[in-house]
Design a protein around this motif. Structure first.
Motif, short mmCIF file in Angstrom:
data_model
loop_
_atom_site.label_atom_id
_atom_site.label_comp_id
_atom_site.label_asym_id
_atom_site.label_seq_id
_atom_site.Cartn_x
_atom_site.Cartn_y
_atom_site.Cartn_z
N PHE A 213 0.83 -1.21 0.00
CA PHE A 213 0.00 0.00 0.00
C PHE A 213 0.87 1.26 0.00
O PHE A 213 0.60 2.21 -0.72
N LEU A 214 1.92 1.24 0.83
CA LEU A 214 2.73 2.44 0.96
C LEU A 214 3.48 2.76 -0.34
O LEU A 214 3.90 3.88 -0.56
N ASN A 215 3.68 1.76 -1.19
CA ASN A 215 4.35 1.98 -2.47
C ASN A 215 3.37 2.25 -3.61
O ASN A 215 3.77 2.25 -4.77
N PHE A 216 2.10 2.46 -3.27
CA PHE A 216 1.09 2.59 -4.32
C PHE A 216 1.46 3.62 -5.39
O PHE A 216 1.38 3.35 -6.59
N GLN A 217 1.89 4.81 -4.95
CA GLN A 217 2.13 5.88 -5.93
C GLN A 217 3.27 5.51 -6.88
O GLN A 217 3.21 5.79 -8.08
N THR A 392 -0.20 10.45 6.63
CA THR A 392 1.11 10.95 6.19
C THR A 392 1.01 12.26 5.43
O THR A 392 2.00 12.97 5.30
N GLY A 393 -0.17 12.57 4.91
CA GLY A 393 -0.28 13.76 4.07
C GLY A 393 0.27 13.53 2.67
O GLY A 393 0.31 14.44 1.85
N PHE B 28 8.90 2.53 3.66
CA PHE B 28 8.10 3.46 4.47
C PHE B 28 8.48 4.92 4.21
O PHE B 28 8.44 5.74 5.11
N GLU B 29 8.87 5.19 2.94
CA GLU B 29 9.37 6.52 2.61
C GLU B 29 8.35 7.61 2.94
O GLU B 29 8.71 8.67 3.46
N ILE B 30 7.07 7.34 2.68
CA ILE B 30 6.09 8.42 2.91
C ILE B 30 5.89 8.66 4.41
O ILE B 30 5.38 9.71 4.79
N TYR B 31 6.31 7.72 5.23
CA TYR B 31 6.23 7.96 6.68
C TYR B 31 7.38 8.82 7.18
O TYR B 31 7.25 9.53 8.17
#
Lengths: 634, 634
Positions: A213-217, A392-393, B28-31
Motif C-alpha cells: 500500500f505504501l508503495n502505491f504511488q 502521512t499527508g 516506508f518513505e512516505i512515513y
C-alpha cells in the motif's frame, strides 16, 4: 482417497512419513530438551530438503500462474515495520485474539479455541452416551442444540461474548479443570526496537500488504498511470499466536504470498478477462447458507455466481474481479495437487472479518483437522490507502483527466490568514493543513455547525498547546459552497486481496496426495504432481558394481545441466526399498541403471503411481523426462 | 567500464536511474516525512518490480548453480531464534560493533566508521594541501604515514584500540565537531519475546547458519550417513546496524544465501571435484600481502594456491574444499553479471574474523563505495556443532565403523554411585551427566589434580545448591587410564561456509553493468545478462493503431505460456523512448509489431547493447528468444 473415505487416512502414519523423510521438523528441537531451556519454540518449523524444495516449487508456480500470467508487479518489502505504520493501519489497536489465563496452571488459552474444544468434547460425550456408553454424560437436548448452533457460528463471537459463554456453560481449562479468568485481548504482533537508542518501536509485519500500500504511488507511476493493476509480495510474516498447535496450520512465522489488486471503484464490477473463466464451476458456501445453519457446498459457475443464479437470481459473489480471482485461485490449487473434492470457497461471516475487510471469501482445503483456510480473498475497499494518505499527508490515489470537464458544487473552507498567523503562531501551518485535509462530508457538517454556533472544532496533529484539535471562530474561518470546473477526477482505488498461506497450502496438499499401496499400509506414497515434486528423478544403479558408477554419474550430470532436480541412490539396499523411499518423497520418476545399460545403453524408467516401467535408450528416456517435467506430456 | 576508468561513473546519475525505474526504494518513505514520525527507517529497503525480479533471478540461478549442481540439501529455517541458541553460539556475548555517543548531538556513531571517515578526510585534505590548495591542512609526513597504516588494517582494531586512536588523534563527530564518549559494544541483534507470557526471549537471526547446525543430525540421516555433505538456506537475516548508510550495502534486514559444507576433519584437505576447477585463475589478495601494507591482487590458479605456488611454494588457500568453493563463487558472480576486472578474493586479517571463524576469504566487488564484501567464505571449524552439542546434550557428530578396530588408551572417570546418590540426591543425575561429558584432555588434567589434592571441581548445569559446579572427592570419583577397543570412530565435522549477501551482490552487479550511450550521458543502459534480467522481452507495437493490438496480445500470451517474462508497452511515446526506458530496465530484447506484421507476420527483434535489429517470422523470432533465454545461444 476422496473426501468421503477420510476414515482410511491415518494421521499418525502420515506424520511419521513426513518426519521420517524430513519434510519439516520443529525448529530448535534439540533445545526443547536441553537443560534449563527457558524458550518457547512452539509454532516454529524448519523445512527439510524435500519440504523446502516442495515449497520452492509451489512458490515458483505461484510466480508463473499469477505474477507472469497476470502481469503483476512483484515487490519485496521488509518485515520490520515502524510502529506508526501499523498504528495507522489499525493493527496496533485491533490485531488481537482473546485469551484466558488459568491462574492455577499459569497457562494462557485462546478463548475461542477453549470454547470450541470444550463444547466439542461435551457433544462427543453426549453422542457416546446416547449410543449407550455408560461413562459419558448425556446432555439436555436443547443444550446439545445450543452447542451445535454456537459451534456453527463461533467465528462470529467477540471477546465479551466468548466470556459470557465461558461463564454460562462453566467452561474450564481441560488441563486440570481449573476456572479461567475472563478473556482479554492479546495483540499478535512481535515487538522490538530499531537503532541504538531504543527509542524507535517496530513490529514484525503480520501481513505483507502494508508495504505494498505504501508503495502505491510508485507502482502507479511504474505502470505509467494505467489502472487497474496489481502488486504482489512473497515473504515471511509473523504472528505471536497465543498457544499454537496443529503443526504447520498455525505457526508464528510463515510464508505468505499476497496480491493487492487496485481498481477504480467506479468500474470494479468488471474484469477484462472474466469471460475467459465465466464457465468454470466453483464449490461455494455463501454467508446466507451458513447463517441458516448449513454447511453444504453448491457447485456454481462463476458467471452465475457474479451475474445472478438462473434459479434464484441471487449473486453471492459481489463482482467480476473477485470472481475472476476465485477461479484463478481454484485452478492454481488444483495444479499443485489439491483434490477438487476437498476444496471449497466459504464466505466470511460479518464478525469474522478482519477490521479492514468489507467482504471475504476463503479457499478452504479439507484436512484431518477439518476445513482449513488456505487462501483469503478479501475486499479491503479503500480502507488502507485512505488511512495512510490521511496520516502521512502523501497522496495515495489516482488522478485522471476527464474527457469532458464537469462543473461541481463543492464545499470550500477559507482561513483569514492575517488573523490566523498572529493568533496561532507556530501552529498556524498545522491548522492550515488540517483544514485543507477536510473531506466534503465533514465540510458540509462543519458549515452547518459554523452557521449555528459561529465556532467549530477541527482535529489537528498535536499542537504546541498539547491539544490535538483547535477551535476556529467565524472571524477566522468561513465555509461556503462554490462552483468548480473539474478537469480531472481523483479517486482512491479499491483493493481486492488474494492472500495465500503457503505453509497451510503445502500441508493440506500433502494430505491430499497421500495414500498407501493397497497391500501394505506402511508403504506410503505422495502422489505430488511432477510440477511441484521436490525431486523429479531418482537414479538408481541396480547394484554398487563399479561398472555402473560412471554411467550413473554421467546421467546425473546430464539431468543437472537440464536443471532437473535428481537424486542418485547408490546405497546397497534393494531397488524395491529405494523406490519405496522415493514414493514417500513423492519422486515421480525413477531410472534404473543395470547391466543391460552397460551393454546397450538402454535404461528403465519407472512411474511412481502406477509403478509401470518402460525400457528405452538414454536419449529417449531423457526426452521423455523433459516432456513430463515441462508439462508437455503426462 | 573497467576498473581503471571509474571516473566516468557518476553515482548520482546511476542512483537516479535506479530510483526512477523503481529498482528499490527506502521502505516506508512516505512515513519518513509524516508529521511526528518517531520511527527510524534507515537501512530498510523495498525492491520494486525490476529489483524484485532481478533478485528472484539471482536467487534462482544460485539454486541451479549451487543447490542443484552440488546436490546440496536446502533447508528453510525460522528467523525467530530462542535466546538460548544464540547465547550458546556466542552471538549474545560477541556479535557486537563498537559505538561512540556524541552527547552534544545525541548521535550514535560506529567507532570504526568514525575513525575511518575522519582519517580519510584528513588525508584527502593533506593531499590537497600538498597540491597547493591553501585552505587545506598539511599533515606531518610521519602522521600521514601513520594514518595510511591505520587505515590499511583498520579491521584489525578492537573497541579499546579504536578508543585509543580516537583519544590520540582527537577524532570528533564530523557533524558539529563534538567530542565523543569512549567506544562501547552494541549488540547487533533485534530482540523480542515469544508467547503471551513475555517470559521467553528471542532474537531475530543475524545469519541463517545456526538453524542448519541444529539440524545436522537429521541432515546426516537424510543423506543416509554419507559424508561430506552440504546444506543451504536462503532467507532474511537481521542486524540492527548502528548507523546504516551506503544504500543497499549496509542494511538492517537482508537476504542471505548460506551454504554449510560439513567435512571429516581428517579428509577435509581434499575435494572430489577439485580437479575440475584446478586450472581456474582467481584474483587473490592474501593476508601476508595485506600485512605488508599492500593491496595488489595476484592472478593465481586455484591449483597453485592450494598445493603450492610454483615460484614460492606458498599455499595461501588452506585446502581443496575452500579452493573449490572460491572458484564456484567466482564463476557464479561472473555468470550473473559481475565484471571480472572488479572481483577479488581477500583473506581476512586475524582480528577481523567473526568469533566462530578460523580462516575466511571474502569475494569482494569493486564499487563506487570501494571494495565491498559480497560473499564470505569462512572456515568455522567444528566450533558451532561442538558448542551446541555440549550445551544441549544432543549429539551433533558422525560415527563411522572402523574397517580395522583400534586399541586406544583412554581416560575414564568412574563414580561411586552408592555414595553419590545419598550425598547429592536430586543433583546426582546432573553430576553423572557432567562427568560423562568430560573430554579426554580435561580428564587427563583432572586425573592429575585428583592424584595431587584428592578433590576436583567439575562444572555442571545449575544444581539445587545454586552452584554450577561440584566438588568431588576421591572417595566418590576415580579417574584412570584404560585400554579400549574402538570399533567406531566419532568425530565432529568441520564446516566451510560460503555466505552470500544477495542485496550487496545485486547492487554491485548493477554498478558493473551500468554504462551510457557514448552520445548521451542521460541514456543509461544496464547490460544485465539475460539469465538475470528482470524482463526478457519488451513488446512494442509501433503505434496504438487498433490493428496492432490483437497481434501484440497474442504474442505476449505466447511468451507467457513459455514462462518468459515480458512487458507490453503500447503507450503513445516514440519507439525510441520506449527502448530507452527498457535499456534502463536492463531488458535485453525488444520486439516491434508494425504494419508489415499485419501484412506478412514478420517481426523485428532488437538487441539492447548493440541496438542491432533483425527481421524474421514470428516463429523464428520466438525460437531465437527461447534459445537466448535458455542460454543455448548468445
Amino acid at each position: 482417497m476422496d473426501a468421503t473415505s477420510k476414515s482410511s487416512f491415518s494421521r499418525p502414519q502420515f506424520e511419521s512419513l513426513l518426519k521420517r523423510r524430513f519434510f519439516f521438523t520443529e525448529s530448535f528441537e534439540i533445545y526443547r530438551t536441553a537443560p534449563n531451556f527457558q524458550g518457547d519454540n512452539r509454532g516454529l518449523y524448519d523445512y527439510g530438503p524435500p519440504g523446502c524444495a516442495l515449497q520452492a516449487n509451489i512458490v515458483g508456480e505461484w510466480r508463473s500462474h499469477f505474477v507472469i500470467e497476470e502481469n503483476i508487479m512483484e515487490l519485496d518489502c521488509t518485515a520490520i515495520t515502524p510502529a506508526d505504520v501499523l498504528k495507522t493501519s489499525g493493527h496496533v489497536d485491533k490485531f488481537a485474539d482473546y485469551m484466558c489465563r488459568d491462574p492455577a496452571k499459569g497457562e494462557f488459552l485462546r478463548a475461542d479455541h477453549l470454547v470450541k474444544g470444550v463444547l466439542e468434547t461435551r457433544l462427543e460425550g453426549h453422542a457416546k452416551a446416547v449410543a449407550g456408553q455408560a461413562k459419558f454424560t448425556k446432555l439436555d437436548s436443547t443444550v446439545a442444540q445450543e452447542f451445535e448452533s454456537i459451534l456453527a457460528q463461533l467465528d462470529n463471537y467477540g471477546g465479551p461474548e466468548l466470556g459470557e459463554l465461558i461463564e454460562m456453560y462453566d467452561i474450564r481449562n481441560p488441563n486440570g479443570n481449573g476456572k479461567v479468568l475472563p478473556p482479554v485481548p492479546f495483540n499478535l504482533m512481535f515487538q522490538s526496537t530499531i537503532g541504538p537508542s531504543a527509542a524507535a518501536p517496530i513490529y514484525l509485519r503480520p501481513e505483507t500488504a502494508q508495504g505494498q500500500f505504501l508503495n502505491f504511488q510508485k507502482l502507479l507511476e511504474f505502470r505509467r498511470g494505467a489502472m487497474p493493476f496489481a502488486s504482489a509480495c512473497i515473504g515471511k510474516s509473523y504472528r505471536n499466536e497465543i498457544s499454537p498447535r496443529s503443526g504447520l496450520l498455525r505457526v508464528r512465522e510463515f510464508l505468505m504470498a499476497e496480491i493487492e489488486h487496485f481498481v477504480d471503484p467506479d468500474t470494479s464490477k468488471s474484469h477484462e478477462r472474466f469471460s475467459e473463466v465465466a464457465d468454470v464451476q466453483l464449490p461455494l458456501l455463501d454467508r446466507d447458507t451458513q447463517l441458516s445453519g448449513r454447511t453444504d457446498v453448491r457447485l456454481l459457475s462463476i458467471g452465475e455466481a457474479v451475474h445472478g443464479e438462473i434459479k434464484t437470481g441471487k449473486s453471492p459473489v459481489d463482482n467480476e474481479t473477485l470472481g475472476y480471482f476465485l477461479v484463478r485461485i481454484y485452478l492454481y490449487l488444483l495444479k499443485i495437487g489439491a483434490d477438487p473434492a476437498r476444496v471449497r470457497f466459504r464466505q466470511h461471516l460479518d464478525n469474522e472479518m478482519a477490521h479492514y475487510a468489507s467482504d471475504c471469501w476463503d479457499a478452504e482445503l479439507l484436512t484431518s483437522y477439518g476445513w482449513i483456510e488456505c487462501v483469503g480473498c478479501a475486499d479491503r475497499s479503500a480502507y488502507d490507502l485512505t488511512v495512510h494518505a490521511k496520516h502521512t499527508g502523501s497522496p495515495l490515489n489516482v488522478e485522471v483527466t476527464r474527457t469532458v470537464p464537469v462543473e461541481v458544487d463543492a464545499w470550500q473552507a477559507d482561513l483569514e490568514k492575517k488573523v490566523l498567523g498572529p493568533r496561532f503562531k507556530k501552529d498556524a501551518k498545522k491548522i492550515e493543513a488540517a483544514v485543507a485535509a477536510l473531506d466534503q462530508v465533514t465540510l458540509a457538517n462543519l458549515a452547518d455547525e459554523l452557521a449555528r454556533k459561529a465556532i467549530i472544532t477541527v482535529p489537528t496533529e498535536p499542537l504546541a498547546t498539547g491539544e490535538s484539535s483547535v477551535e476556529l471562530s467565524a472571524d477566522i474561518c468561513s465555509i461556503q459552497k462554490v462552483k468548480r470546473i473539474e478537469h480531472t477526477r481523483k479517486y482512491t482505488p479499491n483493493v481486492i486481496e488474494p492472500s495465500f498461506g503457503i505453509g497451510r497450502i503445502l500441508y493440506s496438499v500433502l494430505e491430499h496426495v497421500y495414500w498407501h499401496r493397497p497391500d501394505d499400509v506402511a508403504r506410503g506414497v505422495l502422489s505430488l504432481p511432477i510440477l511441484v515434486a521436490p525431486t523429479k528423478v531418482l537414479i538408481a544403479p541396480l547394484s554398487n558394481n563399479a561398472t555402473l558408477q560412471p554411467i550413473t554419474k554421467k546421467l546425473a550430470a546430464r539431468l543437472r545441466r537440464l536443471r532437473i532436480a535428481n537424486d542418485v541412490d547408490s546405497s546397497s539396499t534393494s531397488i524395491g526399498k529405494r523406490y519405496a523411499r522415493n514414493d514417500e518423497l513423492g519422486t515421480p520418476l525413477g531410472v534404473t541403471v543395470d547391466f543391460d545399460t552397460v551393454q546397450n545403453g538402454s535404461l528403465t524408467l519407472r512411474e511412481r503411481d502406477s509403478m509401470a516401467q518402460v525400457r528405452a535408450s538414454e536419449d529417449e528416456i531423457i526426452q521423455a523426462i523433459c516432456s513430463l517435467v515441462e508439462g508437455r506430456e503426462t
